[in-house]
Enzyme design. Structure first.
Site, short mmCIF file in Angstrom:
data_model
loop_
_atom_site.label_atom_id
_atom_site.label_comp_id
_atom_site.label_asym_id
_atom_site.label_seq_id
_atom_site.Cartn_x
_atom_site.Cartn_y
_atom_site.Cartn_z
CB CYS A 69 46.75 47.49 35.12
SG CYS A 69 46.65 45.74 34.65
NE ARG A 70 38.43 46.57 33.41
CZ ARG A 70 38.38 45.41 32.76
NH1 ARG A 70 39.46 44.90 32.22
NH2 ARG A 70 37.25 44.75 32.65
#
Length: 98
Positions: free
Chosen positions: A64-65
């Site tokens: 993810c981020r």
């Protein structure tokens, strides 16, 4: 299974290994920058398990981020019986910093 570092993943991508990489960010984040993973936003993961069922006993790399959402995705997938799930430590923030 142990999580994976950005350096290890980059080496394996550069070596053209066949990898099962899934991005659990939102579509707009994926559109801004991605590393070629399959997009399945975290909120959609429970409804889209059938798309990854064939990888239940294969290594899955989730990102993810920052690593937080993918950590939750890893926990969820392990509860569903996936045996080789790895979270990308630091996520796309760390990837871009490297």
């Amino acid at each position: 299974m142990e999580d994976i570092t950005v350096q290890e993943l980059k080496q394996r991508i550069d070596a053209q290994e066949k990898l099962n990489i899934f991005d659990v960010r939102e579509e707009h984040e994926f559109d801004e920058f991605n590393i070629g993973a399959t997009l399945i936003p975290l909120g959609e993961l429970p409804d889209r398990l059938d798309e990854i069922e064939q990888f239940k006993d294969e290594e899955l790399i989730i990102h993810c981020r920052s690593g937080a959402r993918s950590g939750r995705a890893k926990d969820f997938l392990e509860m569903q019986g996936f045996t080789k799930v790895r979270n990308l430590l630091g996520g796309m923030i760390e990837w871009q910093n490297q």
